[in-house]
Design a protein around this motif. Sequence first.
Motif, PDB file in Angstrom:
ATOM      1  N   UNK A 234      48.879  41.463  47.587  1.00 20.11           N
ATOM      2  CA  UNK A 234      48.601  40.097  47.432  1.00 20.11           C
ATOM      3  C   UNK A 234      49.933  39.410  47.593  1.00 20.11           C
TER       4      UNK A 234
ATOM      5  N   UNK B 122      47.286  31.627  49.266  1.00 25.21           N
ATOM      6  CA  UNK B 122      47.056  32.938  48.589  1.00 25.21           C
ATOM      7  C   UNK B 122      46.547  33.959  49.610  1.00 25.21           C
TER       8      UNK B 122
ATOM      9  N   UNK C 297      45.156  37.854  50.238  1.00 20.39           N
ATOM     10  CA  UNK C 297      44.810  39.382  49.668  1.00 20.39           C
ATOM     11  C   UNK C 297      44.414  40.197  51.040  1.00 20.39           C
TER      12      UNK C 297
ATOM     13  N   UNK D 133      38.403  38.138  48.273  1.00 26.64           N
ATOM     14  CA  UNK D 133      39.282  39.369  48.241  1.00 26.64           C
ATOM     15  C   UNK D 133      38.441  40.707  48.060  1.00 26.64           C
TER      16      UNK D 133
ATOM     17  N   UNK E 227      44.499  38.596  39.291  1.00 22.01           N
ATOM     18  CA  UNK E 227      44.632  39.897  38.877  1.00 22.01           C
ATOM     19  C   UNK E 227      44.505  40.147  37.625  1.00 22.01           C
TER      20      UNK E 227
END
Lengths: 424, 64
Positions: free
Chosen positions: A341, A352, A354, A402, B15
Amino acid sequence: MSAPQASRPRIAVVGAAAAGLAAAEGLRRLGWDGEISLVGDEPHPPYDRPPLSKQVLSGTWEPERTALRDADQLAALGLDLRLGTRAVAYDPAHRALTLDDAGRTVLRCAGVIVATGVVPRTLPGGDTAEGLHVLRTLDDALALRERLAVSGRRLAVVGSGVLGAEAAAVARALGHDVTLIGTEDTVMGRVLGPEVGRLLADVHRAHGVTLRTGQAVTGIRREAGRATGAVLADGTVVEADDVLLAVGSVPAVDWLRGPGAEAAGLDLSDGLRCDEYCAAAPGLYGAGDVARWYHPVLGREVRIEHRMNAGEQGLAAARNLLSELDPERFGERRPFTPVPYFWSDQYDMKLQAHGVPAGADRIEVRVLGKDPLRLAALYGTGERATGILALGLPPRQTRSLRALVAVPTPWPEAVTRLTETVGT
Amino acid sequence: MQITIDEAKCCGAGQCVLVAPDVFDQRDEDGIVVLLNAAPDAGLHAAVREAATICPAAAIQVRE
């Protein structure tokens, strides 16, 4: 030369930034009650790097805010903390780590975790001059920030990757005259592909950055020892008061080279080569930017210079080293198989990613808005999706994209789910 | 265990939500972390520590 007898077994963690700190904390938390030496060549206690090209450079954060732990938290770890100290050799056969301190101390170790990171690439010839900057350490960031504290500077940024783009955005927001120099007509295009790269280049232009593309920088012009511009391949000069080199970095492995490393068969050709457990040799593990390891899910070796990987791999290396030293107590080693990431902040955009977008042979970009730029992109290699990019997407959508790269997903199915997720 | 969050540091990676969904969530507008439980039960401590370690922005602080 001194070789003090350790009363307790010792694990040395070389490198005191995010990966090294995560390793040291992981060792303690998992139950290692021996000595932990945390060796860092900078004088500062462990600090975080992502803010350097963002909040620190812009002046919105004071440097103290980058500290990863306060003094009490560090003290609670009971570390043998050796800051301002460089490791200069390691002999895997004897598990002996040599430090470049006054006594040339040799530490006998039960195990070593290498987390020495990377050093910035410079131009051929290793040019140095006043006003010529790199941006890797806190001191680097503070030096450039001091220059940008005076209004109306001309800044030339060499390299249009993540770091160069972030620094250009900060300098523009501070009102400086910024030229971003790259070999392609894109920003971050090498990682995110040409289409996204061109859209990002448009954003920078719209914010007033001058893009000079299609040419490599061959040198730095200087007058009286001070950088005054970047010289392009065709001989033209981008005039500047300061030049920032953001042209990538090289793994800090030179200190590991030597007869001991050769005898142990260490491969240092692009970082410290590790297996799927992050092990480079018995008792020797790698973590963070410096470590190239075999990722069994991706089916190839990767070396990832992203902040999240530093934390994850530091922890994984700590766990696996303890398992090797005492499997009965710490259990079996586990392969390290993260979903990578990274993020980047530029102007009011947050990107962002992933998985692994770089090196994709198929890319599906869905532009959801241009002002402000909003998009989703899917990256694939062979028959499966390998990476996603989210820009201006709600978190739930980002998380569901993701999921497409967290488990191997066939390309057509991934494209269908991209469409379902972003509705176009 | 006492968890604190620095919202200004958070980069919205999510996360922490993947590792400890009973403790962390994300704001719908911008993805900034939301702390659901600042003092979770012991059974969640390992996941919270891992979330703090891997947070790419060091936005989660844990005191024990």
